[in-house]
Scaffold this motif. Structure first.
Motif, mmCIF file in Angstrom:
data_model
loop_
_atom_site.group_PDB
_atom_site.id
_atom_site.type_symbol
_atom_site.label_atom_id
_atom_site.label_comp_id
_atom_site.label_asym_id
_atom_site.label_seq_id
_atom_site.Cartn_x
_atom_site.Cartn_y
_atom_site.Cartn_z
ATOM 1 N N ILE A 120 12.866 4.218 6.219
ATOM 2 C CA ILE A 120 11.781 3.238 6.137
ATOM 3 C C ILE A 120 12.194 1.826 6.524
ATOM 4 O O ILE A 120 11.331 1.003 6.824
ATOM 5 N N THR A 121 13.505 1.531 6.528
ATOM 6 C CA THR A 121 13.917 0.170 6.890
ATOM 7 C C THR A 121 13.607 -0.163 8.338
ATOM 8 O O THR A 121 13.484 -1.348 8.693
ATOM 9 N N ARG A 164 0.828 -1.208 0.000
ATOM 10 C CA ARG A 164 0.000 0.000 0.000
ATOM 11 C C ARG A 164 0.862 1.257 0.000
ATOM 12 O O ARG A 164 0.570 2.232 -0.711
ATOM 13 N N ALA A 165 1.929 1.243 0.793
ATOM 14 C CA ALA A 165 2.797 2.424 0.875
ATOM 15 C C ALA A 165 3.466 2.701 -0.467
ATOM 16 O O ALA A 165 3.500 3.851 -0.934
ATOM 17 N N TRP A 186 0.903 3.963 -3.001
ATOM 18 C CA TRP A 186 0.548 5.362 -2.753
ATOM 19 C C TRP A 186 1.659 6.287 -3.253
ATOM 20 O O TRP A 186 1.376 7.313 -3.884
ATOM 21 N N ARG A 187 2.907 5.930 -2.988
ATOM 22 C CA ARG A 187 4.019 6.760 -3.450
ATOM 23 C C ARG A 187 4.055 6.820 -4.969
ATOM 24 O O ARG A 187 4.326 7.881 -5.556
ATOM 25 N N LEU A 188 3.781 5.697 -5.617
ATOM 26 C CA LEU A 188 3.771 5.684 -7.082
ATOM 27 C C LEU A 188 2.639 6.550 -7.622
ATOM 28 O O LEU A 188 2.820 7.269 -8.619
ATOM 29 N N ILE A 217 11.140 -5.026 -0.275
ATOM 30 C CA ILE A 217 11.385 -5.378 -1.674
ATOM 31 C C ILE A 217 10.123 -5.937 -2.314
ATOM 32 O O ILE A 217 9.757 -5.573 -3.445
ATOM 33 N N MET A 218 9.424 -6.825 -1.593
ATOM 34 C CA MET A 218 8.192 -7.390 -2.148
ATOM 35 C C MET A 218 7.108 -6.325 -2.280
ATOM 36 O O MET A 218 6.262 -6.400 -3.176
ATOM 37 N N GLY A 219 7.126 -5.328 -1.407
ATOM 38 C CA GLY A 219 6.177 -4.233 -1.539
ATOM 39 C C GLY A 219 6.404 -3.446 -2.819
ATOM 40 O O GLY A 219 5.445 -3.072 -3.515
#
Length: 287
Positions: free
Chosen positions: A107-108, A8-9, A12-14, A117-119
């Motif tokens: 964010i890490t 989702r994050a 949203w950024r994209l 990475i999968m996100g």
């Protein structure tokens, strides 16, 4: 749950990067539709000029346009080089954006590295899905415009067999596009560069296309293990031919389909897991 949050994050950024979305998923369908309409108008103008000089008994009747067949043909042309190239813009911005803006360290701490990475991969897959659907919509609108320009009548034949072929072609195009874009993930992770994420897959794709043309000189036929494992583009073409049937499918060697599946799987999973392995061992304290 944490993986869903990561997807989702990133999505949203994209969505906030409207420039990348415009060039990635809107530009190619719109330009393709405009070119199709302009080309059909030009052809109709030339045909009309000739038709008006023919005797009435020699004029051809207006044909019928099957929108179901047009939709099926569009599904077979989804994973085209133009779409692959422009989708790289959005993929590069997702995969390399945190290196570019040095935001990884922010964010890490909020999620695990595999989930991050999968996100990103999940957000890119949603982008690919949107791009393919827009391409299909543009193809249908273009077919309707063509029918209106040439005065065709419309039918829509879309039986069970056509629907199955359409579904398989759409799924195959989705897999092929995602496989190509995962090369950008590996390039971004290894080089920490957005330019590398953008250009490395293009260089690899062009090199594979040229090498594939020289494969017969080495005695490699399309459908054999070497071509299927080295050239994912050829693997995609083999699977497309098997779905569509026809002459190419008839001349393929036995087992070509399974070898093509293995080739696409190799070029899909290898870049992803290599990127994940490299990312987990990276020092991101300054990123």
């Amino acid at each position: 749950m944490m993986l869903a949050d990561a997807i989702r994050a990133e999505t949203w950024r994209l969505l906030q990067n409207r420039t990348a979305l415009l060039w990635s998923i809107v530009f190619v369908p719109v330009v393709g539709l405009a070119a199709s309409i302009a080309g059909n108008l030009f052809i109709d103008d030339k045909i009309s000029a000739v038709r008006d000089r023919l005797p009435s008994q020699l004029r051809l009747e207006r044909g019928t346009l099957d929108l179901g067949q047009a939709l099926l043909e569009a599904a077979g042309n989804l994973a085209n080089p133009a779409l692959l190239a422009f989708l790289l813009i959005g993929a590069a911005s997702v995969f390399a954006g945190d290196y570019r803006w040095e935001t990884w360290r922010l964010i890490t701490a909020r999620n695990s590295r595999p989930n991050l990475i999968m996100g990103k991969a999940g957000a890119v897959k949603l982008m690919v899905l949107a791009g393919l659907l827009l391409m299909l919509a543009a193809a249908v609108i273009g077919a309707v415009a063509k029918g209106l320009i040439f005065g065709n009548s419309f039918v829509f034949h879309f039986g069970a067999e056509t629907a199955q072929s359409f579904g398989l072609m759409f799924l195959l195009a989705f897999v092929r596009v995602v496989q190509f874009l995962l090369l950008a993930l590996l390039a971004a992770t290894v080089t920490r560069s957005m330019l590398a994420a953008l250009f490395v897959p293009l260089v690899i794709g062009v090199a594979q296309a040229f090498l594939a043309k020289g494969a017969p000189l080495l005695g490699w036929r399309i459908g054999d293990w070497p071509t299927m494992l080295l050239f994912p583009g050829d693997a995609y073409e083999v699977l497309k031919a098997l779905i569509q049937g026809g002459m190419m499918a008839a001349v393929l060697p036995d087992g070509a389909g399974w070898r093509a599946v293995a080739g696409l799987a190799l070029w899909s999973f290898a870049p992803f897991f290599l990127a994940l392995w490299w990312f987990r061992r990276q020092d991101l304290s300054k990123e």
